[in-house]
Scaffold this active site. Structure first.
Site, PDB file in Angstrom:
ATOM      1  N   ASN A 149      46.594  40.379  36.160  1.00 38.62           N
ATOM      2  CA  ASN A 149      46.250  40.763  34.792  1.00 38.62           C
ATOM      3  C   ASN A 149      44.863  41.380  34.645  1.00 38.62           C
ATOM      4  OD1 ASN A 149      46.140  37.925  35.577  1.00 38.62           O
ATOM      5  ND2 ASN A 149      45.001  37.599  33.702  1.00 38.62           N
ATOM      6  N   CYS A 324      42.666  35.243  27.905  1.00 37.84           N
ATOM      7  CA  CYS A 324      42.679  33.790  27.868  1.00 37.84           C
ATOM      8  C   CYS A 324      41.330  33.203  28.252  1.00 37.84           C
ATOM      9  CB  CYS A 324      43.731  33.249  28.825  1.00 37.84           C
ATOM     10  SG  CYS A 324      45.220  34.173  28.787  1.00 37.84           S
TER      11      CYS A 324
HETATM   12  C1  LIG Z   1      49.831  37.270  34.430  1.00 34.65           C
HETATM   13  C2  LIG Z   1      50.122  36.521  33.181  1.00 34.65           C
HETATM   14  N1  LIG Z   1      50.949  35.471  33.226  1.00 34.65           N
HETATM   15  C3  LIG Z   1      51.260  34.768  32.136  1.00 34.65           C
HETATM   16  C4  LIG Z   1      50.738  35.094  30.916  1.00 34.65           C
HETATM   17  C5  LIG Z   1      51.107  34.267  29.727  1.00 34.65           C
HETATM   18  O1  LIG Z   1      52.046  34.911  28.914  1.00 34.65           O
HETATM   19  P1  LIG Z   1      52.155  34.489  27.374  1.00 34.65           P
HETATM   20  O2  LIG Z   1      51.008  35.139  26.659  1.00 34.65           O
HETATM   21  O3  LIG Z   1      53.478  35.011  26.929  1.00 34.65           O
HETATM   22  O4  LIG Z   1      52.076  33.019  27.326  1.00 34.65           O
HETATM   23  C6  LIG Z   1      49.853  36.178  30.809  1.00 34.65           C
HETATM   24  C7  LIG Z   1      49.222  36.516  29.517  1.00 34.65           C
HETATM   25  O5  LIG Z   1      48.105  36.975  29.442  1.00 34.65           O
HETATM   26  C8  LIG Z   1      49.547  36.917  31.971  1.00 34.65           C
HETATM   27  O6  LIG Z   1      48.725  37.960  31.950  1.00 34.65           O
END
Ligand SMILES: Cc1ncc(COP(=O)(O)O)c(C=O)c1O
Length: 385
Positions: A149, A324
């Protein structure tokens, strides 16, 4: 407003919104009801399940809708560990917190332990990671994301696991494909994984809906008990409108994959050519295979968080790490796992492009960034004098 934070979330496509609206208004039936309205809602979910399955070339019965990508990662790891007496969890060192913290908790259970798989400075699994993975045995679980991400680095998991023969050894494999979806062609069985996570809001769908695609030969325990929805793996009345929106977004992502990828790559090339002309900017993992929309870079003098706020004032939305972790000023765990020192990691910014960005927006971003860097540097040198 120039929006360059598409890895945090994307704007819902207007087709997706239109598809959802009837399910927020007149088509409000409970999909478990036997009457006409209930059956209509059930049929809409069935269609969306086919659409999401088709995005990853899976069978619709392999799709479990969840309340988010986070929940799907939790279901994969907790659900698997709950059904196996003992084993080892092998987790990439640049995973999303929904994988790392879930794995941390599971490793506290008797019989389970956790191994972190280190990456090189380019964000790829290192030789040490491969040695650790080589120890994996039947019943163990490996979870490494398909694309990162923050850096966009693509992990060649099928090749690596193939070389190690993980599947043949009986190792269970999960991958978080939340960022890869809509940017890379995905084929569930060709990837050689048993479980794969998706999230709708990263592909111009609604927030609060995700999916776990699973190989049905792998037993997972539900983490939400109740009426037995989603093949007994995720009880709770379905969020029909969100599921329908996810389906519509999956169709759009699938249909436009080639066109969108070409556009994004051209935009990113323009962006990175511009960034390379700015003194002190270093693009992270630029020699590595990355998502075509993602560019993460460090600056010589200014912290990412400071520049983020300066750009925000100028109407440009960008991230200094993953959404996050942006709420605090601790340096990105992903960048430090790649061996970057903390002070440099604090000077990182991420641009994540989307299908609606334009060349003009890239020009404006580059000009604004140059201006802001110059004004920051002049203030900093005046303060120093
Ligand atoms: C690589 C990755 N996994 C999981 C998530 C989590 O997804 P969600 O926002 O639908 O909980 C994200 C969100 O930023 C992400 O970038």
């Amino acid at each position: 407003m120039i929006y360059l934070d598409n890895n945090a979330t994307t704007q819902m496509d207007s087709t997706v919104v239109e598809t959802m609206l009837p399910y927020l208004r007149e088509k409000f039936g409970n999909p478990s009801s036997r009457h006409r309205q209930g059956r209509a809602a059930r049929a809409a979910i069935d269609t969306a399940r086919e659409q999401v399955a088709s995005l990853v070339s899976a069978h619709p019965s392999q799709v479990i809708f969840t309340g988010s990508g986070t929940e799907a990662n939790n279901l994969a790891i907790k659900g698997y560990v709950a059904g196996v007496m003992s084993g080892r969890l092998f987790i990439g060192s640049t995973e999303h917190p929904s994988v790392t913290s879930t794995a941390d908790k599971q490793a506290r259970f008797d019989g389970w332990s956790r191994f972190e798989l280190p990456v090189t400075e380019n964000g790829l699994l290192s030789d040490e990671a491969m040695e650790k993975l080589n120890m994996a045995k039947s019943g163990d679980l490996v979870s490494v994301m398909l694309a990162n991400n923050e850096t966009g680095v693509i992990q060649p998991i099928s090749e690596l696991y193939g070389q190690l023969g993980l599947k043949d050894k009986g190792v269970t494999i999960h991958t978080d494909a939340v960022q890869a979806a809509g940017k890379l062609p995905l084929n569930f069985s060709a990837l050689g994984v048993h479980m794969l996570t998706l999230s709708a809001h990263k592909i111009h769908g609604p927030k609060g809906i995700g999916a776990l695609i699973r190989d049905k030969s792998i037993a997972i325990e539900p983490q939400m008990d109740g009426g037995g929805h989603e093949a007994g793996l995720r009880s709770g009345t379905e969020n029909v409108a969100a599921i329908v929106g996810f389906g519509a977004a999956a169709v759009l992502a699938h249909e436009s994959l080639v066109r969108t990828s070409e556009k994004l790559l051209a935009l990113r090339t323009k962006l990175e050519n511009g960034l390379r002309m700015i003194p002190g900017i270093e693009i992270i993992a630029d020699k590595t295979d990355r998502l075509v929309n993602t560019s993460c870079f460090t600056m010589a003098s200014v912290e990412g968080e400071t520049m983020l706020m300066m750009l925000d004032k100028a109407g440009i939305a960008i991230a200094s790490g993953s959404a996050c972790s942006s709420h605090d000023n601790t340096p990105s765990k992903i960048l430090t796992a790649m061996g970057m020192d903390k002070s440099l990691a604090r000077r990182a910014l991420r641009v994540s492009l989307g299908k609606d960005n334009t060349e003009n927006e890239i020009d404006t971003f580059l000009e604004t960034l140059k201006m802001k860097l110059a004004s920051f540097n002049s203030i900093a040198s005046n303060v120093a004098i």
